[in-house]
Scaffold this motif. Structure first.
Motif, PDB file in Angstrom:
ATOM      1  N   GLU A  16     124.417 138.863   2.691  1.00 50.00           N
ATOM      2  CA  GLU A  16     124.093 138.758   1.267  1.00 50.00           C
ATOM      3  C   GLU A  16     124.468 140.008   0.474  1.00 50.00           C
ATOM      4  N   HIS A  38     125.104 131.630  -3.185  1.00 48.85           N
ATOM      5  CA  HIS A  38     124.462 132.757  -3.880  1.00 48.85           C
ATOM      6  C   HIS A  38     125.089 134.093  -3.498  1.00 48.85           C
ATOM      7  N   SER A  64     122.718 127.364  -0.792  1.00 50.81           N
ATOM      8  CA  SER A  64     121.863 127.517  -1.966  1.00 50.81           C
ATOM      9  C   SER A  64     122.469 126.777  -3.148  1.00 50.81           C
ATOM     10  N   ASP A  67     125.120 129.583  -7.458  1.00 52.51           N
ATOM     11  CA  ASP A  67     124.669 130.406  -8.583  1.00 52.51           C
ATOM     12  C   ASP A  67     124.566 131.859  -8.152  1.00 52.51           C
ATOM     13  N   ARG A  68     125.716 132.534  -8.114  1.00 50.41           N
ATOM     14  CA  ARG A  68     125.729 133.934  -7.727  1.00 50.41           C
ATOM     15  C   ARG A  68     125.056 134.822  -8.774  1.00 50.41           C
ATOM     16  N   ASN A  70     122.362 134.473 -10.462  1.00 49.90           N
ATOM     17  CA  ASN A  70     120.917 134.592 -10.260  1.00 49.90           C
ATOM     18  C   ASN A  70     120.543 134.652  -8.786  1.00 49.90           C
ATOM     19  N   PHE A  71     121.539 134.899  -7.924  1.00 47.49           N
ATOM     20  CA  PHE A  71     121.331 135.027  -6.483  1.00 47.49           C
ATOM     21  C   PHE A  71     120.644 133.798  -5.889  1.00 47.49           C
ATOM     22  N   GLY A  72     120.879 132.641  -6.510  1.00 46.37           N
ATOM     23  CA  GLY A  72     120.322 131.398  -5.976  1.00 46.37           C
ATOM     24  C   GLY A  72     118.822 131.278  -6.103  1.00 46.37           C
ATOM     25  N   ARG A  73     118.198 132.161  -6.864  1.00 50.15           N
ATOM     26  CA  ARG A  73     116.737 132.166  -6.971  1.00 50.15           C
ATOM     27  C   ARG A  73     116.234 131.458  -8.227  1.00 50.15           C
TER      28      ARG A  73
END
Length: 250
Positions: A16, A38, A64, A67-68, A70-73
């Protein structure tokens, strides 16, 4: 009387962008590789799998929301068809790399908002269960115990129940939001007591001091948690001294 476990799997989310895989790999028994949604790419995946084979660590895919930013969160607005295509592409990237290294993809663990939604939202739980049933019926998935997906997918796909060493829990079994104080645990003594409760007593003490009864097969330390390496070294030492082997489920 609860029978004490003789072993537990320690897993970590890797690839990551933190760059601490060489330090973490000797301390875990399974890993979850970011696969482009992500974070992560083919070069990173191959690099981490090389380390995993050296240390006999089982390899899983960690898909995930695409959505890089928002880091998949963060849950993003995307159709289930688009999401399915993205997830399949992500998982297959890791699965094909495993094939090149002559190892099997051990498991699938969804990341961030997708993991949390599958745990709490029946539509997402059903979507993921059907996807695994159709495309990867032989591959287990890591899921929270007594979650929407854990209950819905039981008997339909292979499940491995996961707990988190470095995260506090709400009384409904969900993780405390990262936006709140004390969401992430960093004190080594608190973390070991947290983990030992899951392993030895089948219990999680929540942030409101209630007790959740659980059955945990694997415990995650996030690779980007502060002091992740120190946390895993401490867990290895204390678990082994308590007669609990670190070993992945086969």
């Amino acid at each position: 009387m609860t029978q004490q476990r003789q072993f537990i799997d320690l897993n970590c989310d890797l690839g990551e962008g933190v760059g601490n895989e060489r330090e973490l790999m000797p301390l875990i028994s399974s890993c979850n590789l970011a696969c482009g949604g992500h974070a992560g790419d083919l070069e990173t995946i191959n690099s981490v799998i090389t380390l995993a084979t050296k240390y006999n660590v089982e390899v899983g895919a960690h898909p995930s929301f695409p959505d890089r930013e928002n880091f998949g969160r963060t849950a993003i607005k995307i159709s289930f068809e688009e999401l399915k295509n993205s997830i399949l592409k992500q998982i297959d990237l890791v699965k094909e790399s495993c094939h090149r290294f002559n190892i099997k993809l051990h498991h699938i663990k969804f990341h961030g908002a997708l993991y949390n939604l599958s745990a709490s939202n029946e539509d997402y739980a059903q979507f993921i269960t059907r996807l695994i049933e159709e495309y990867y019926p032989e591959i287990p998935i890591y899921v929270p115990f007594n979650s929407a997906i854990g209950n819905l997918a039981d008997g339909r796909v292979k499940l491995i129940y996961e707990g988190f060493a470095d995260r506090n829990y709400e009384k409904d079994g969900s993780l405390v939001s990262r936006s709140k104080n004390d969401a992430v645990l960093t004190d080594l003594n608190r973390i070991f007591e947290h983990v030992f409760g899951m392993v030895n007593r089948n219990e999680i003490k929540t942030i409101s001091d209630t007790i959740l009864n659980v059955n945990i097969d694997t415990i995650c330390v996030h690779g980007d948690t502060p002091k992740a390496v120190q946390i895993l070294k401490d867990l290895n030492h204390n678990l082994l001294n308590s007669g609990i082997e670190i070993k992945a489920l086969k």
